[in-house]
Design a protein around this motif. Sequence first.
Motif, PDB file in Angstrom:
ATOM      1  N   ASN A 144      55.608  39.211   4.588  1.00 60.74           N
ATOM      2  CA  ASN A 144      54.260  38.673   4.403  1.00 60.74           C
ATOM      3  C   ASN A 144      54.260  37.352   3.645  1.00 60.74           C
ATOM      4  O   ASN A 144      53.258  36.984   3.046  1.00 60.74           O
TER       5      ASN A 144
ATOM      6  N   PHE B 124      53.405  34.321   3.244  1.00 65.51           N
ATOM      7  CA  PHE B 124      52.503  33.373   3.904  1.00 65.51           C
ATOM      8  C   PHE B 124      52.739  31.937   3.441  1.00 65.51           C
ATOM      9  O   PHE B 124      52.900  31.017   4.245  1.00 65.51           O
ATOM     10  N   ASN B 125      52.769  31.754   2.109  1.00 64.55           N
ATOM     11  CA  ASN B 125      52.750  30.404   1.538  1.00 64.55           C
ATOM     12  C   ASN B 125      53.891  29.525   2.016  1.00 64.55           C
ATOM     13  O   ASN B 125      53.694  28.346   2.281  1.00 64.55           O
TER      14      ASN B 125
ATOM     15  N   PHE C  58      53.489  28.598   5.792  1.00 65.91           N
ATOM     16  CA  PHE C  58      52.261  27.832   5.988  1.00 65.91           C
ATOM     17  C   PHE C  58      52.363  26.436   5.373  1.00 65.91           C
ATOM     18  O   PHE C  58      51.903  25.459   5.952  1.00 65.91           O
TER      19      PHE C  58
ATOM     20  N   ILE D 227      52.044  36.787   9.945  1.00 65.02           N
ATOM     21  CA  ILE D 227      50.900  36.669   9.053  1.00 65.02           C
ATOM     22  C   ILE D 227      50.274  35.273   9.120  1.00 65.02           C
ATOM     23  O   ILE D 227      49.054  35.130   9.105  1.00 65.02           O
TER      24      ILE D 227
ATOM     25  N   ALA E 116      48.344  35.049  12.395  1.00 64.30           N
ATOM     26  CA  ALA E 116      47.034  35.705  12.316  1.00 64.30           C
ATOM     27  C   ALA E 116      46.033  34.794  11.611  1.00 64.30           C
ATOM     28  O   ALA E 116      44.885  34.655  12.037  1.00 64.30           O
ATOM     29  N   TYR E 117      46.494  34.121  10.563  1.00 69.85           N
ATOM     30  CA  TYR E 117      45.621  33.205   9.827  1.00 69.85           C
ATOM     31  C   TYR E 117      45.144  32.081  10.739  1.00 69.85           C
ATOM     32  O   TYR E 117      43.970  31.731  10.761  1.00 69.85           O
TER      33      TYR E 117
ATOM     34  N   ALA F 128      42.230  37.859  15.694  1.00 72.56           N
ATOM     35  CA  ALA F 128      43.037  37.810  14.481  1.00 72.56           C
ATOM     36  C   ALA F 128      43.021  39.156  13.763  1.00 72.56           C
ATOM     37  O   ALA F 128      44.039  39.590  13.223  1.00 72.56           O
TER      38      ALA F 128
ATOM     39  N   SER G  95      46.191  41.387  12.890  1.00 77.30           N
ATOM     40  CA  SER G  95      46.501  41.889  11.553  1.00 77.30           C
ATOM     41  C   SER G  95      46.643  43.399  11.552  1.00 77.30           C
ATOM     42  O   SER G  95      47.454  43.947  10.802  1.00 77.30           O
ATOM     43  N   THR G  96      45.850  44.073  12.385  1.00 79.19           N
ATOM     44  CA  THR G  96      45.975  45.525  12.468  1.00 79.19           C
ATOM     45  C   THR G  96      47.362  45.895  12.958  1.00 79.19           C
ATOM     46  O   THR G  96      47.989  46.839  12.458  1.00 79.19           O
TER      47      THR G  96
ATOM     48  N   PHE H 232      49.708  45.561  10.155  1.00 79.57           N
ATOM     49  CA  PHE H 232      49.552  46.710   9.253  1.00 79.57           C
ATOM     50  C   PHE H 232      50.312  47.924   9.778  1.00 79.57           C
ATOM     51  O   PHE H 232      51.012  48.606   9.035  1.00 79.57           O
TER      52      PHE H 232
END
Lengths: 290, 642
Positions: free
Chosen positions: B577, B579-580, B583, B598, B601-602, B614, B618-619, B622
């Motif tokens: 996960n 993200f940062n 991204f 992730i 999805a964003y 999205a 994300s589901t 999960f």
Amino acid sequence: MADIKTKNHLLLHVVLISFTVLATYPVLWVLALAFSGQQSVGLIDLPKDPGFIERFRSILPMPAHLSVSNFTEVWTDQDFGRWMWNSAVVSLMTTMLGVFLACTAAYAFSRFRFPGRNTGMLMFLVSQMFPGTLMLIPLFIIIVKWLELGNTYVGLVIVYATTAIPFCVWMLKGYFDTIPYDIEESALIDGASRLTIFWRIILPLAKPAIAITALFSFMTAWNEFILASIFMESELNYTAPVGLRFFVGGFSSQWGYFAAGSVIVSLPVVGLFLHLQKYLISGLTAGSVK
Amino acid sequence: MNVAEHLKRSAVLGLGVSILLTLVLSTWMFRAEEGELRLQQRQRLAVMHANALALSVADTDVGETGRRVSDIQKLNPQIESVIIVGGMQLVASTRAEDAAPRRLEREEKALFDLSNQIRSARETNQGEEVVRKKIIQVDEKVAGHVVVTVPYIAHGEFAGILQMKFNTTGEDVFGLTPDSYTLPLLLLVAALIAGTLLRMSADKRIDLVKLFVIGIFLAIAMLYQNQRMERYEQMVVQANQAVAEKYLATAEQYDRLGYLALAIDNSSANLWDTDHYQRPLGLIAADGSIPAETQAAHFEKRTRFFNRILWAINLLGVAVLLMFIYGFAARTYAALKEHAYAYAYVTPAMIGMLVLVFFPFIYGITLAFTDTTLFNEFLPFQDRWIGWDNFKAILGDFNLYQNTPDGIIWNYQNFYWTLLVTVVWTITNVTIGVTVGFLLAMALNTEGLRGKAIYRVILILPWAIPNYITALVWRGMFHPQFGVINQMLQMFGMEPVAWFDGVASSFLTGLATNGWLSFPFMMVVILGALQSIPRDMYEAAEVEGANPWQRLRYITLPLLKPTLIPAIVLSVVWTFNMFNIIFLVSGGQPAGANEILITKAYKIAFENYQYAYAAAYSTVIFIILLVYGFFQTRITKATESY
């Protein structure tokens, strides 16, 4: 025997020093950029056909001219001061709300046996598995579209505080469990009310744990970037992370401002982290090594 | 009081509570639905008038256009004002002070922008041959007024916009009987009296009396709901009739003035009565008649989802009733009373969690079953419901690569590509983190090493810096033109690399950044565990003649395991996960090839504005994490016994 030992250590020192250089180089680079007084991502202007020496000079984390103009300008010419203020307000409010919510809940979980206690604790744990982006869209719709709390401190604060709750509750509950119940019992016999006990006895005794909880809540808010970039649309309401990205993201490249801002934003966090690292580490490993 | 008495009281109370709950919830839903209908009605009339006027001036010159606009406005008192904007020109206006035609003024730039926006929306829809963007703008900021903006087409070309301010105050088209609660309330009283005459038996789980109570509940709930539903159907029919009458009257007006001919048959589509995508609704034929079967189908479609909600409400009522009948409610009440203090302490945190964690989670999963985007989120929920389609589109798309003469071309937008990248990303990062962390921890754990404390503090530094700053710094260092990494390569006579243009090199940028910031965690955890291994174990092994490799293999590694495995498990989830880094460093470049799940999805949510897609994405993430968590606990348990 002594010979072998020194030789081994020499090798170790070489390895460790090279990793130390690797670990510090980006940090030194940002510092150099911050004190360079210019905006470009290169530290010095290279001549047309640079040789080895010029190249080497350009990767050394040393600015061509030492200047603090990036620090003064980022504060005066840019909105950075405003962004720091936003971040500070949001983080402090998050800390207060987060600590309040976590302390009360953790106290109940630690001291009372009530129906739903285990379910509640489990729910807190399960919620840690929810992926961020799945929450992002509904939170955006709830906070920005329904509650119209976009571009406000409150919107960010309530979301940050609640996302920090599970970790804080588990952590505080663990600490409350170590406070002997006898103290409370004797206070009860002396006629103290539950509220007095909580306020006057438990909270003062749990100060170290509350400090860690507060730090965690503060860091959550101080370093958060995604939610802030979605909730805060207008430039004046940016928090520091969103603002720093604004300097170098997209089409702008004000690397000097970014570097100076980064140094200012990181200093308190890095200081606190290095100061408290021992507790952090014992907290991390305590659960696994039994 | 004996048990039977107690149960009877519970059942009667339960009946009252569940019926009241159901009545309140159903009424609330019906009110919302009727409000929605009223809103649509207002806007539908306004859109109809705007469409009609726009059609009538499609092939006229400027003078004639102005005349027609002002004629129509004078004939229809509900139309307060009309303006037509074409390019930089105000072509026509009914406001006296405007003196059209003239150039747009500086303050009127908003109109020019709106015109461009509608033009591009229209072009998008035509280009993609799907209807995605609204081309009719409806604005109801001031109560009693609707401002409608439709495209102004001149001689077959998009020329600008026609904006109409429409007054919606006026007589209510819905001649309705007021809400009536007398019947259900009378029935409720009767049921309560009947309930007191019942004899409940405590020993049977299901008996006739309990079934009878449930039957009473369902009968009253459904009676009320049917009554409301009939009223609602009547409203829909009235709404349609009112529009049809207005349509006919207006169409005759246009016909009489010679602006637009009134269709005499019902074969062609009615172009006046459209939705916000300017597609004919098809509820009123071109001659003003109402096709009965279309209307019935429309009502059926409109209420399909609504009926499900009503059933859900009834099920909820039954659940509440059962709770009372079987004594759960009484027990819950007793528990609440007994532990009031504990609940008071937990409530604030619980409310926060429910509203801002669990509700968004459930809402997000629900959203995954719709086709909500930025452009249709105003639509009622039932119109957006599409079931499993999002999941089919994500998981059922195996169009992973294409064979072309130039070789294989990967489809970077495909879910499985992104999944592959994410898995490779996670494995490589965790491997690097553990290897480097382990090596450094071993080095720092050497006895008699000088400067341990200094090394430790410096090596921990990358962990202390906020990771978004790290990411942006590395992005700067990887700058293709001035970045230090390319300078370093050139220093040794190598060619500079355009880091973010290649799939592998762009992946490396993320890997380097994340490797840099994640090794300290592993190092610290492993160092902690190493220090807790007693020295004498090694000494004993040395006496026994074990070589360093054997000591590592048979002492260090087994004793590290209980620390290392949870740390790896944790760091797998973190990296998965992360993200940062993706991204902010590479942004998934080139062309989204290095996106992890992730960040993908964003981007779907906040760059393409496909909220529902999205959410479904994300589901899926999960569920992947859930499956991982499940297997991970099993594996951890297996290793614990080791």
